[in-house]
Design a protein around this motif. Sequence first.
Motif, PDB file in Angstrom:
ATOM      1  N   VAL A 127       0.843  -1.204   0.000  1.00 48.16           N
ATOM      2  CA  VAL A 127       0.000   0.000   0.000  1.00 48.16           C
ATOM      3  C   VAL A 127       0.874   1.248   0.000  1.00 48.16           C
ATOM      4  CG1 VAL A 127      -1.658   1.336   1.354  1.00 48.16           C
ATOM      5  CG2 VAL A 127      -1.974  -1.116   1.087  1.00 48.16           C
ATOM      6  N   VAL A 128       1.942   1.227   0.813  1.00 48.47           N
ATOM      7  CA  VAL A 128       2.834   2.392   0.870  1.00 48.47           C
ATOM      8  C   VAL A 128       3.482   2.623  -0.498  1.00 48.47           C
ATOM      9  CG1 VAL A 128       4.970   3.300   1.859  1.00 48.47           C
ATOM     10  CG2 VAL A 128       3.312   2.183   3.342  1.00 48.47           C
ATOM     11  N   GLY A 162       1.034   3.909  -2.932  1.00 41.91           N
ATOM     12  CA  GLY A 162       0.763   5.310  -2.609  1.00 41.91           C
ATOM     13  C   GLY A 162       1.837   6.227  -3.159  1.00 41.91           C
ATOM     14  N   ILE A 163       3.103   5.835  -2.981  1.00 42.05           N
ATOM     15  CA  ILE A 163       4.213   6.658  -3.473  1.00 42.05           C
ATOM     16  C   ILE A 163       4.132   6.776  -4.997  1.00 42.05           C
ATOM     17  CG2 ILE A 163       6.725   6.781  -3.733  1.00 42.05           C
ATOM     18  CD1 ILE A 163       6.912   5.438  -0.943  1.00 42.05           C
ATOM     19  N   LEU A 185       1.518   6.451  -6.858  1.00 43.40           N
ATOM     20  CA  LEU A 185       0.347   7.275  -7.192  1.00 43.40           C
ATOM     21  C   LEU A 185       0.686   8.759  -7.079  1.00 43.40           C
ATOM     22  CD1 LEU A 185      -2.779   7.295  -7.773  1.00 43.40           C
ATOM     23  CD2 LEU A 185      -3.061   7.541  -5.321  1.00 43.40           C
ATOM     24  N   VAL A 186       1.361   9.135  -5.980  1.00 43.26           N
ATOM     25  CA  VAL A 186       1.695  10.542  -5.763  1.00 43.26           C
ATOM     26  C   VAL A 186       2.646  11.040  -6.859  1.00 43.26           C
ATOM     27  CG1 VAL A 186       2.917  12.136  -4.233  1.00 43.26           C
ATOM     28  CG2 VAL A 186       1.272  10.538  -3.276  1.00 43.26           C
ATOM     29  N   LEU A 222       0.745  11.448 -10.056  1.00 42.46           N
ATOM     30  CA  LEU A 222      -0.120  12.630  -9.987  1.00 42.46           C
ATOM     31  C   LEU A 222       0.684  13.901 -10.228  1.00 42.46           C
ATOM     32  CD1 LEU A 222      -2.519  11.864  -7.001  1.00 42.46           C
ATOM     33  CD2 LEU A 222      -3.159  12.205  -9.363  1.00 42.46           C
ATOM     34  N   PHE A 223       1.863  13.970  -9.595  1.00 39.54           N
ATOM     35  CA  PHE A 223       2.715  15.144  -9.787  1.00 39.54           C
ATOM     36  C   PHE A 223       3.106  15.288 -11.257  1.00 39.54           C
ATOM     37  CE2 PHE A 223       3.573  15.644  -5.205  1.00 39.54           C
ATOM     38  CZ  PHE A 223       3.549  17.021  -5.142  1.00 39.54           C
ATOM     39  N   ILE A 277      -3.758   4.554   5.441  1.00 40.80           N
ATOM     40  CA  ILE A 277      -3.375   5.229   4.192  1.00 40.80           C
ATOM     41  C   ILE A 277      -4.558   5.263   3.227  1.00 40.80           C
ATOM     42  CG2 ILE A 277      -1.882   5.090   2.169  1.00 40.80           C
ATOM     43  CD1 ILE A 277       0.280   3.926   4.040  1.00 40.80           C
ATOM     44  N   PHE A 330      -6.440   8.647   1.813  1.00 39.96           N
ATOM     45  CA  PHE A 330      -6.657   8.952   0.391  1.00 39.96           C
ATOM     46  C   PHE A 330      -8.152   9.172   0.122  1.00 39.96           C
ATOM     47  CE2 PHE A 330      -2.367   7.220  -0.773  1.00 39.96           C
ATOM     48  CZ  PHE A 330      -1.968   8.328  -1.487  1.00 39.96           C
ATOM     49  N   PRO A 339      -1.989  16.703  -6.370  1.00 39.18           N
ATOM     50  CA  PRO A 339      -0.753  16.033  -5.944  1.00 39.18           C
ATOM     51  C   PRO A 339      -0.324  16.401  -4.526  1.00 39.18           C
ATOM     52  CG  PRO A 339      -0.482  16.976  -8.123  1.00 39.18           C
ATOM     53  CD  PRO A 339      -1.771  17.488  -7.600  1.00 39.18           C
ATOM     54  N   ALA A 398      -2.556  14.602  -2.108  1.00 43.95           N
ATOM     55  CA  ALA A 398      -2.268  13.170  -2.145  1.00 43.95           C
ATOM     56  C   ALA A 398      -0.993  12.876  -1.350  1.00 43.95           C
ATOM     57  CB  ALA A 398      -2.121  12.700  -3.586  1.00 43.95           C
ATOM     58  N   LEU A 449      -0.728  10.551   2.015  1.00 44.62           N
ATOM     59  CA  LEU A 449       0.170   9.405   2.147  1.00 44.62           C
ATOM     60  C   LEU A 449       1.022   9.538   3.406  1.00 44.62           C
ATOM     61  CD1 LEU A 449       1.395   6.837   0.954  1.00 44.62           C
ATOM     62  CD2 LEU A 449       2.979   8.263  -0.320  1.00 44.62           C
TER      63      LEU A 449
END
Lengths: 118, 178
Positions: free
Chosen positions: A8-9, A12-13, A15-16, A19-20, B112, B116, B141, B144, B148
């Motif tokens: 999940v971590v 998440g990373i 995904l971020v 997104l950026f 987490i 989100f 971003p 997000a 996280l």
Amino acid sequence: MRIGDWCVVTTGIVLVVVLFQQLWSHEGATRVQIRLGDTIYGTYSLNQQRDIQVDGAIGPATVSIMNGKARFSKSPCHNQYCVHQGWLSRSGQAALCLPNQLSLELIGEAKHYDSLNY
Amino acid sequence: MFIQTSIEDHRIAKLAALAIALHMLEAVIPSPLPGVKPGIANIVTLYVLYKYDFASAAWVSILRVFASSLLLGQFLSPTFILSLAGALLSLGVLWLGMHLPKKHFGPVSLSILAAFAHIAGQLMIVRLWLIPHASVAYLVPIFAMAALFFGLINGIIAHKLLYNETSIIDTSPRSQQH
């Protein structure tokens, strides 16, 4: 932390970061379009450093182009909002001078979605 | 008229009070960007979800949103709506997340995922109602990343609270006999 937590971590990373990359990739502009009233006054490349004199509705204004950026550097309007807006460098950015009926819009390779007129 | 309250009700009230206190504490902390907050009150929601059940967690979370907004004078304001939207969506995700295999997914995962969901709910409200403009996408971003980061930290704290022998949150019936 268990295996799933690490997954999940990591997700998440990723995904971020995605997104950026997707939402913050500001496309640089290549040209500036100057409008006077309802007509296009001219379109200029941002590669050449120059100052353009435009006779607006209430007087002459100066548009400066330097290092891929453009701005109003002089305007006869009294509130000077257009001048204070400063340098524009990204595609889709715009500066308006309502009293003088002048506007700058930066144009990139692909025209950005514009909510005002599409 | 007398309303009969069960031990469960007392427990929910006590935990909700704790969540409200954390929420209040957080309201004092200045934030560089409105909306980027640690969400430490969610640790309580997560704790309750693991220690008791989903219904209790939902009660604690929703009570916290309503009571905090009343205390801060934000009831029915956009802040309250944002808070409620975030809480509801993260509860939904927690409900789904509960069914993940316990062997692999602990409170950190759920924290987490819920974080989100929280920002997703809030950003949807912002985009659809408060700032109906495409430029809201620029904020996604940042939110997000905050989700996280704080989701991870809250999850770790919840994990520590749950699996340490001496629990910091005392919810035994003994202490309710004042």
